[in-house]
Design a protein around this motif. Structure first.
Motif, PDB file in Angstrom:
ATOM      1  N   GLU A  90      -3.081 -14.337  49.960  1.00  0.00           N
ATOM      2  CA  GLU A  90      -3.974 -14.161  48.810  1.00  0.00           C
ATOM      3  C   GLU A  90      -5.421 -14.015  49.255  1.00  0.00           C
ATOM      4  O   GLU A  90      -6.177 -13.195  48.714  1.00  0.00           O
ATOM      5  N   ALA A  91      -5.805 -14.811  50.260  1.00  0.00           N
ATOM      6  CA  ALA A  91      -7.181 -14.720  50.766  1.00  0.00           C
ATOM      7  C   ALA A  91      -7.438 -13.350  51.404  1.00  0.00           C
ATOM      8  O   ALA A  91      -8.503 -12.737  51.195  1.00  0.00           O
ATOM      9  N   LYS A  92      -6.455 -12.844  52.174  1.00  0.00           N
ATOM     10  CA  LYS A  92      -6.606 -11.526  52.788  1.00  0.00           C
ATOM     11  C   LYS A  92      -6.693 -10.430  51.724  1.00  0.00           C
ATOM     12  O   LYS A  92      -7.499  -9.497  51.826  1.00  0.00           O
ATOM     13  N   GLN A  93      -5.842 -10.545  50.706  1.00  0.00           N
ATOM     14  CA  GLN A  93      -5.839  -9.547  49.639  1.00  0.00           C
ATOM     15  C   GLN A  93      -7.172  -9.557  48.893  1.00  0.00           C
ATOM     16  O   GLN A  93      -7.721  -8.497  48.559  1.00  0.00           O
ATOM     17  N   LYS A  94      -7.686 -10.743  48.647  1.00  0.00           N
ATOM     18  CA  LYS A  94      -8.974 -10.850  47.950  1.00  0.00           C
ATOM     19  C   LYS A  94     -10.090 -10.282  48.813  1.00  0.00           C
ATOM     20  O   LYS A  94     -10.996  -9.587  48.319  1.00  0.00           O
ATOM     21  N   ALA A  95     -10.031 -10.573  50.116  1.00  0.00           N
ATOM     22  CA  ALA A  95     -11.056 -10.045  51.021  1.00  0.00           C
ATOM     23  C   ALA A  95     -11.009  -8.521  51.063  1.00  0.00           C
ATOM     24  O   ALA A  95     -12.049  -7.843  51.052  1.00  0.00           O
ATOM     25  N   ALA A  96      -9.781  -7.969  51.084  1.00  0.00           N
ATOM     26  CA  ALA A  96      -9.649  -6.507  51.096  1.00  0.00           C
ATOM     27  C   ALA A  96     -10.168  -5.904  49.802  1.00  0.00           C
ATOM     28  O   ALA A  96     -10.851  -4.858  49.811  1.00  0.00           O
ATOM     29  N   ALA A  97      -9.852  -6.551  48.677  1.00  0.00           N
ATOM     30  CA  ALA A  97     -10.335  -6.050  47.387  1.00  0.00           C
ATOM     31  C   ALA A  97     -11.850  -6.122  47.303  1.00  0.00           C
ATOM     32  O   ALA A  97     -12.511  -5.189  46.801  1.00  0.00           O
ATOM     33  N   ASP A  98     -12.412  -7.209  47.803  1.00  0.00           N
ATOM     34  CA  ASP A  98     -13.872  -7.342  47.796  1.00  0.00           C
ATOM     35  C   ASP A  98     -14.520  -6.276  48.666  1.00  0.00           C
ATOM     36  O   ASP A  98     -15.553  -5.685  48.296  1.00  0.00           O
ATOM     37  N   ALA A  99     -13.911  -6.026  49.826  1.00  0.00           N
ATOM     38  CA  ALA A  99     -14.460  -5.007  50.722  1.00  0.00           C
ATOM     39  C   ALA A  99     -14.369  -3.619  50.092  1.00  0.00           C
ATOM     40  O   ALA A  99     -15.307  -2.800  50.184  1.00  0.00           O
ATOM     41  N   ALA A 100     -13.261  -3.334  49.420  1.00  0.00           N
ATOM     42  CA  ALA A 100     -13.105  -2.037  48.770  1.00  0.00           C
ATOM     43  C   ALA A 100     -14.104  -1.869  47.632  1.00  0.00           C
ATOM     44  O   ALA A 100     -14.695  -0.787  47.449  1.00  0.00           O
ATOM     45  N   GLU A 101     -14.302  -2.924  46.884  1.00  0.00           N
ATOM     46  CA  GLU A 101     -15.271  -2.853  45.784  1.00  0.00           C
ATOM     47  C   GLU A 101     -16.683  -2.662  46.310  1.00  0.00           C
ATOM     48  O   GLU A 101     -17.478  -1.901  45.744  1.00  0.00           O
ATOM     49  N   GLU A 102     -16.992  -3.346  47.394  1.00  0.00           N
ATOM     50  CA  GLU A 102     -18.317  -3.178  47.989  1.00  0.00           C
ATOM     51  C   GLU A 102     -18.509  -1.751  48.494  1.00  0.00           C
ATOM     52  O   GLU A 102     -19.576  -1.134  48.296  1.00  0.00           O
ATOM     53  N   ALA A 103     -17.475  -1.201  49.129  1.00  0.00           N
ATOM     54  CA  ALA A 103     -17.562   0.185  49.600  1.00  0.00           C
ATOM     55  C   ALA A 103     -17.696   1.141  48.426  1.00  0.00           C
ATOM     56  O   ALA A 103     -18.446   2.146  48.492  1.00  0.00           O
ATOM     57  N   ARG A 104     -16.990   0.834  47.347  1.00  0.00           N
ATOM     58  CA  ARG A 104     -17.081   1.697  46.160  1.00  0.00           C
ATOM     59  C   ARG A 104     -18.479   1.649  45.568  1.00  0.00           C
ATOM     60  O   ARG A 104     -19.036   2.692  45.165  1.00  0.00           O
ATOM     61  N   GLN A 105     -19.030   0.471  45.472  1.00  0.00           N
ATOM     62  CA  GLN A 105     -20.385   0.353  44.915  1.00  0.00           C
ATOM     63  C   GLN A 105     -21.392   1.095  45.780  1.00  0.00           C
ATOM     64  O   GLN A 105     -22.325   1.742  45.271  1.00  0.00           O
ATOM     65  N   GLN A 106     -21.214   1.007  47.078  1.00  0.00           N
ATOM     66  CA  GLN A 106     -22.121   1.750  47.972  1.00  0.00           C
ATOM     67  C   GLN A 106     -21.931   3.260  47.831  1.00  0.00           C
ATOM     68  O   GLN A 106     -22.888   4.027  47.858  1.00  0.00           O
ATOM     69  N   ALA A 107     -20.655   3.678  47.651  1.00  0.00           N
ATOM     70  CA  ALA A 107     -20.386   5.104  47.484  1.00  0.00           C
ATOM     71  C   ALA A 107     -20.956   5.630  46.174  1.00  0.00           C
ATOM     72  O   ALA A 107     -21.419   6.787  46.099  1.00  0.00           O
ATOM     73  N   LEU A 108     -20.933   4.786  45.144  1.00  0.00           N
ATOM     74  CA  LEU A 108     -21.457   5.214  43.858  1.00  0.00           C
ATOM     75  C   LEU A 108     -22.967   5.454  43.904  1.00  0.00           C
ATOM     76  O   LEU A 108     -23.518   6.153  43.044  1.00  0.00           O
ATOM     77  N   GLN A 109     -23.606   4.855  44.875  1.00  0.00           N
ATOM     78  CA  GLN A 109     -25.058   5.033  44.990  1.00  0.00           C
ATOM     79  C   GLN A 109     -25.431   6.370  45.647  1.00  0.00           C
ATOM     80  O   GLN A 109     -26.599   6.738  45.663  1.00  0.00           O
ATOM     81  N   HIS A 110     -24.434   7.072  46.152  1.00  0.00           N
ATOM     82  CA  HIS A 110     -24.696   8.349  46.811  1.00  0.00           C
ATOM     83  C   HIS A 110     -23.860   9.447  46.147  1.00  0.00           C
ATOM     84  O   HIS A 110     -22.780   9.187  45.620  1.00  0.00           O
TER      85      HIS A 110
END
Length: 200
Positions: free
Chosen positions: A109-129
């Protein structure tokens, strides 16, 4: 003569000795003997519970049968202890397995949450460009046109004839025409439209 006869009668009648007096040969008072008997009785009663002794047998066969019963009873006690130990070990193993499963689930669960957080962070960064879309190949034209119908605005769809176009028409589109249309979408579409097409 009368005196002699009277004297003889007196000598022949001696007083009887009491039997109790004759019994006192050891010189101890009778009370001491009674106290010894009472103390013996008390010592026998106050000695605690009598120790269990082996029964007496008439034959060797009876003794062997008794010994066999004792051995079987001891064996049963050993078997009971072994079963209890087995139950204890089985419960310990089950507890360890539950703890291991809970730990593994928590880690997953911790790994899955970390992966989801990382994906969301990458998405937010991508949305800025503004995304740069990859040009689809000739075999991907129909699929790309369907995605454009879902993401592009009505003005773009009407301009390039995609508004209400079916799968057969989209499949017949030449790759050169599609390329010009796709470049127009890349250049003039909003960031939201580009991100929608890109799946970000």
């Amino acid at each position: 003569k009368k005196k002699g006869g009277r004297g003889g009668s007196t000598s022949s009648h001696r007083p009887a000795v009491a039997k109790d007096d004759e019994a006192k040969d050891d010189g101890r008072p009778e009370s001491e003997d009674e106290e010894e008997e009472e103390s013996d009785d008390e010592s026998g009663s106050e000695g605690g519970e009598p120790q269990q002794e082996a029964p007496k047998f008439k034959t060797k066969e009876e003794m062997k049968a008794w010994e066999a019963e004792l051995a079987e009873a001891a064996k049963n006690d050993t078997a009971t202890i072994a079963r209890l130990e087995e139950v204890r070990q089985r419960r310990e193993r089950a507890q360890l397995e539950r703890e291991a499963a809970a730990k593994a689930a928590a880690e997953a669960e911790a790994k899955q949450k970390a992966a989801a957080d990382a994906a969301e962070e990458a998405r937010q960064q991508a949305l800025q460009h503004r995304p740069q879309l990859k040009m689809p190949g000739p075999k991907e034209v129909k699929e790309a046109c369907v995605k454009l119908q879902e993401c592009a605005c009505d003005a773009f769809l009407q301009k390039h004839g995609l508004k209400g176009a079916t799968g057969n028409k989209l499949a017949k589109m030449k790759h050169g025409d599609f390329k010009k249309m796709f470049e127009d979408f890349q250049a003039n579409a909003s960031d939201e439209e580009l991100h929608a097409y890109n799946g970000t």
